[in-house]
Design an enzyme around this catalytic site. Structure first.
Site, short mmCIF file in Angstrom:
data_model
loop_
_atom_site.label_atom_id
_atom_site.label_comp_id
_atom_site.label_asym_id
_atom_site.label_seq_id
_atom_site.Cartn_x
_atom_site.Cartn_y
_atom_site.Cartn_z
N LYS A 42 0.84 -1.21 0.00
CA LYS A 42 0.00 0.00 0.00
C LYS A 42 0.86 1.25 0.00
O LYS A 42 0.49 2.26 -0.60
CB LYS A 42 -0.95 -0.01 1.20
CG LYS A 42 -2.09 -0.98 1.03
CD LYS A 42 -3.34 -0.56 1.78
CE LYS A 42 -4.49 -1.46 1.41
NZ LYS A 42 -5.60 -1.39 2.35
N LYS A 53 -3.40 -11.72 -6.66
CA LYS A 53 -4.74 -12.01 -6.10
C LYS A 53 -5.79 -11.09 -6.72
O LYS A 53 -5.46 -9.98 -7.14
CB LYS A 53 -4.73 -11.91 -4.57
CG LYS A 53 -4.76 -10.52 -4.04
CD LYS A 53 -5.16 -10.48 -2.56
CE LYS A 53 -5.29 -9.02 -2.16
NZ LYS A 53 -5.77 -8.71 -0.87
N LYS A 63 -9.90 -5.59 -5.05
CA LYS A 63 -10.84 -4.51 -5.37
C LYS A 63 -10.12 -3.33 -5.99
O LYS A 63 -10.72 -2.51 -6.66
CB LYS A 63 -11.56 -3.96 -4.13
CG LYS A 63 -11.55 -4.79 -2.91
CD LYS A 63 -12.29 -4.14 -1.77
CE LYS A 63 -11.52 -4.40 -0.48
NZ LYS A 63 -12.29 -4.64 0.67
P1 TYM Z 1 -10.23 -6.96 3.13
O1 TYM Z 1 -11.33 -5.98 3.32
O2 TYM Z 1 -9.14 -6.61 2.18
O3 TYM Z 1 -10.80 -8.34 2.69
C1 TYM Z 1 -11.89 -8.96 3.38
C2 TYM Z 1 -11.71 -10.46 3.40
O4 TYM Z 1 -11.64 -10.97 2.07
C3 TYM Z 1 -10.50 -11.80 1.93
N1 TYM Z 1 -9.99 -11.68 0.54
C4 TYM Z 1 -9.77 -12.73 -0.27
N2 TYM Z 1 -9.91 -14.04 -0.10
C5 TYM Z 1 -9.61 -14.85 -1.15
N3 TYM Z 1 -9.18 -14.41 -2.34
C6 TYM Z 1 -9.01 -13.09 -2.57
N4 TYM Z 1 -8.59 -12.66 -3.75
C7 TYM Z 1 -9.32 -12.18 -1.51
N5 TYM Z 1 -9.28 -10.82 -1.37
C8 TYM Z 1 -9.69 -10.54 -0.12
C9 TYM Z 1 -9.50 -11.25 2.94
O5 TYM Z 1 -8.54 -12.22 3.29
C10 TYM Z 1 -10.40 -10.89 4.10
O6 TYM Z 1 -10.66 -12.03 4.89
N6 TYM Z 1 -7.46 -6.13 7.19
C11 TYM Z 1 -8.64 -6.80 6.69
C12 TYM Z 1 -9.92 -6.38 7.39
C13 TYM Z 1 -9.89 -6.53 8.86
C14 TYM Z 1 -10.04 -7.77 9.57
C15 TYM Z 1 -9.99 -7.40 10.94
C16 TYM Z 1 -10.20 -9.08 9.17
C17 TYM Z 1 -9.77 -5.53 9.77
N7 TYM Z 1 -9.83 -6.07 11.03
C18 TYM Z 1 -10.09 -8.38 11.94
C19 TYM Z 1 -10.31 -10.05 10.17
C20 TYM Z 1 -10.24 -9.69 11.54
C21 TYM Z 1 -8.79 -6.48 5.22
O7 TYM Z 1 -8.31 -5.47 4.75
O8 TYM Z 1 -9.59 -7.33 4.55
#
Ligand code: TYM
Length: 334
Positions: free
Chosen positions: A115, A197, A200
């Site tokens: 990032k 991967k 978004k």
């Molecule tokens: P975020 O918002 O980027 O993504 C949300 C969830 O989606 C999963 N994910 C994927 N899984 C499989 N293939 C992909 N291409 C893919 N892209 C995203 C992510 O692994 C995630 O589970 N930091 C975290 C949000 C967060 C969080 C937390 C998660 C904040 N606090 C506490 C768990 C517990 C994030 O940015 O996820």
């Protein structure tokens, strides 16, 4: 443990358009696990502002995401679905945990490096300490299990290290959480570059299937997915594009990769791509319809937002009080 059940916490950022990766890697598993655990599912809007956001868009996306959680099948009367920014204990615990996290640890986080490279004009302190806020999210609820995609594993490892470090000094304050990674769909790759991967923030809209894409767009994106010139349908690392399509197919249909390979044995890639498109439409179309239905019921969603913020706040403040006592903050006079 809460009411005799183990605790589950997870969250998603209300940033950008959610992709099929978010759904198959996380949300889908949340629904499967929700009966077994006492669950907290947060719309982590505080995490979103590490990158500049348009306030109106952020507010709209946060609400859409909360609605999507419910539309995906999470019962908000049983699962605590809430906005992170409505529970101030997240920020308060994050401050404390900042004092128990080392710069070197945060420097190693690959998401920070990615990032920071992408937003070189805005490498703010929040972007750097983001994983500490994530640790606070999880540890506030004495969480046993955190269902996430593989990309979040490094943050989860750090959360465990912080919890263990804190517990070693102050006794058993935090439950040390485990990650839950689904068998299929834990890393959905870009349809245009299967070495990356699905994300978004990808600039190429054909690389990702967005959860709100219409059926024709989904079919077209699957048809255009990058594969290879081998010409044989197999599930192997040497054919990452094909493997990704099979992963998507399996995650959507519940079939195993072996079953899928048998099903498409001897057929061309075009047949597989068409079937993947239909499988994805089969999952996303009903989801989109439920979102549209729910969006009409403003009063219902408002009630959920209010009640669940209170519920989350109640449990979070219990842990926060315990932490404050342990570290030596003076008791409040009541
Ligand atoms: P975020 O918002 O980027 O993504 C949300 C969830 O989606 C999963 N994910 C994927 N899984 C499989 N293939 C992909 N291409 C893919 N892209 C995203 C992510 O692994 C995630 O589970 N930091 C975290 C949000 C967060 C969080 C937390 C998660 C904040 N606090 C506490 C768990 C517990 C994030 O940015 O996820």
């Amino acid at each position: 443990m809460l009411d005799g059940k183990k605790v589950l916490f997870s969250g998603m950022q209300a940033t950008g358009n959610l992709t099929l990766g978010n759904y198959l890697g996380a949300l889908k598993n949340w629904v499967t696990l929700s009966d077994e655990y006492e669950c907290f599912y947060s719309v982590v809007d505080m995490h979103s502002i590490t990158v500049r956001q348009d306030p109106q868009v952020l507010r709209k996306r946060a609400r859409a995401l909360l609605t999507l959680y419910i539309a995906a099948g999470l019962d908000p009367e049983k699962n605590c679905i809430y906005y992170q920014s409505h529970v101030s204990a997240h920020a308060e615990l994050a401050w404390v945990l900042n004092c128990f996290t080392y710069m070197g640890e945060l420097n190693r986080m690959t998401q920070f490096k990615d990032k920071a490279a992408k937003h070189a004009d805005n490498i703010n302190a929040g972007l750097f300490t983001y994983p500490v806020l994530m640790a606070a999210d999880i540890l506030l609820y004495q969480t046993d299990v955190v269902p996430v995609g593989i990309d979040q594993m490094q943050h989860l490892e750090l959360t465990r290290d912080i919890a263990e470090r804190f517990n070693a000094i102050y006794g058993d304050v935090f439950t040390v959480p485990e990650a839950y990674i689904g068998k299929v769909g834990a890393k959905i790759m870009s349809l245009q570059d299967p070495s990356r991967k699905m994300s978004k923030s990808d600039e190429n809209p054909n690389a990702s299937i967005y959860l709100m894409d219409d059926a024709d767009t989904i079919r077209r994106k699957c048809k255009r997915a990058v594969t290879d010139s081998v010409g044989i349908i197999q599930y192997t690392d040497e054919q990452p594009g094909l493997r990704n399509l099979l992963d998507i197919y399996c995650a959507c249909t519940g079939k195993t990769p072996e079953e899928a390979v048998r099903e498409f044995d001897g057929q061309g890639y075009g047949v597989l791509k068409e079937a993947v498109g239909e499988a994805v439409v089969g999952v996303l179309d009903p989801l989109q319809k439920r979102v549209a239905e729910l969006e009409k019921d403003k009063a219902y969603i408002d009630r959920i937002i209010k009640e669940n913020a209170e519920k989350a706040g109640y449990f979070a403040s219990k842990t926060l009080r315990k932490v404050h006592r342990k570290i030596g903050f003076p008791d409040r006079i009541r």
